[in-house]
Design an enzyme around this catalytic site. Structure first.
Site: not given
Length: 397
Positions: A152-153
């Site tokens: 994820d970011r």
């Protein structure tokens, strides 16, 4: 164009049906999905004729050819590493943990998105790959550029990237069979009392499509994409600060679902520091999600015989990965931004060095924000102990 491939009886015997996509997958040693992409993008010649029909019948002695991929439309144009680092300085923090002709492993900093999207107005990891890893070609017409799994970011840590179609195929197969995986570190509020297993079905949250949530089999009628998931959470260290109720935990995944760790913790009434999407409401809401892929295990696409002598051996095996580990050798390399226990080499080999299936275990050092948090609220001497790769692997052995 690639050299001509003459169809042999061996190639035909390896496929259930003599279809173009199946035979191409066998001949090029790539997944059938990638073979379909090559056909779809008009890159396959069958007996010197362009063939766009995946079900076309192939016979003994036929000749296949693979055309050079057409140039792909770019969602943006960055002509240098300086251009993307000026927009997003986090790219300067990317560390290559391992690299050879087949694949590389990087330590992804937080706040970097993996893939491009039309709505995204900032550089991504794909842009970094294009600018820094010239041997990596666009694999089979898609825009993944060798990336076989994601983070994820806001999540940081170890990420593997294939350099060849064969390596992409091998790493994807390992990921699917769980011969490849990662051990995560997470900082949570409301400590766990003991090691905990979460097994459930995950699907999109019915009221918030950005989230995944625990669902039952009964919910399958109303939700598409319901998938089985399993994680193990092992408490490592509790906070020593009298005002805080925090805990450092290690996480082992047995499946790889979107937001799996975050959704599983929410189902236990726990939340990662900074994870406001999944309900964290503590005083550290300004932090990013403090989740890090700390250790990665993966077998080399071409076997362990090509590995250099600089790698180390772990003393205990990774359960379910390789039971043949026998010894431990440590050496250190100074890293000013790491705790003492993180000063050791970032790449380790778990297993018998003579075994072709011995998995590599790569250690991705923590980033400054997570280190500062740990040093503020946890005992440093105990941190040095629990952040040892050997200690973490023993938690799950």
């Amino acid at each position: 164009m690639q050299n001509a491939i003459i169809i042999t009886q061996k190639a035909l015997d390896a496929t259930p049906k003599p279809r173009l996509d199946s035979v191409l997958s066998v001949c090029l040693q790539i997944p059938r999905a990638q073979a379909l992409q090559l056909i779809k993008h008009q890159q396959i010649l069958l007996n010197d004729t362009l063939c766009t029909k995946a079900s076309a019948q192939v016979a003994l002695g036929d000749v296949l050819g693979v055309l050079t991929p057409h140039s792909q439309p770019q969602t943006r144009d960055y002509d240098s590493l300086e251009a993307i680092t000026e927009l997003k300085p986090e790219f300067l923090d990317i560390e290559i943990l391992h690299q050879d002709s087949e694949f590389l492993v990087i330590n992804k900093p937080p706040n970097i998105v993996i893939h491009e999207a039309p709505s995204l107005k900032e550089p991504t990891l794909v842009d970094w790959i294009k600018l820094t890893q010239s041997p990596i070609r666009n694999l089979c017409g898609d825009l993944r550029y060798g990336i076989v799994h994601r983070l994820d970011r806001q999540t940081s840590g170890a990420l593997a990237i294939a350099k060849t179609p064969q390596a992409h195929n091998a790493l994807s197969a390992q990921l699917k069979s769980r011969q490849m995986g990662r051990y995560y570190l997470a900082l949570i509020a409301n400590p766990l009392k003991k090691a905990t297993i979460v097994e459930c079905y995950l699907g999109r949250h019915p009221k918030n499509r950005l989230k995944m949530t625990k669902l039952t089999r009964h919910d399958a009628r109303a939700h598409t994409g319901l998938r089985y998931s399993k994680s193990v959470f092992a408490p490592l260290l509790d906070c020593t600060h009298s005002r805080q109720s925090l805990q450092l935990v290690a996480v082992k995944l047995f499946t790889g679902r979107t937001h799996q760790i975050r959704a599983h913790l929410e189902s236990l009434g726990r939340h990662i520091i900074g994870d406001t999407l999944y309900g964290y409401k503590g005083e550290f809401g300004e932090y990013r999600v403090l989740l890090h892929a700390y250790l990665m295990y993966v077998s080399h696409p071409k076997g362990s015989s090509i590995l250099s002598q600089e790698h180390c051996l772990l003393s205990r095996f990774v359960k379910g990965v390789n039971p043949s580990c026998s010894s431990l050798r440590d050496h250190t390399a100074s890293k000013s931004h790491c705790l003492d226990s993180l000063d050791s080499t970032t790449s380790l080999v778990a297993g018998d060095s003579d075994s072709i299936d011995s998995p590599l275990v790569f250690k991705a050092p923590l980033f400054a924000d997570m280190i500062a948090f740990l040093e503020r609220y946890f005992d440093k001497d105990k941190l040095n102990e629990v952040l040892s790769p050997r200690y973490i692997l023993d938690c799950f052995a």
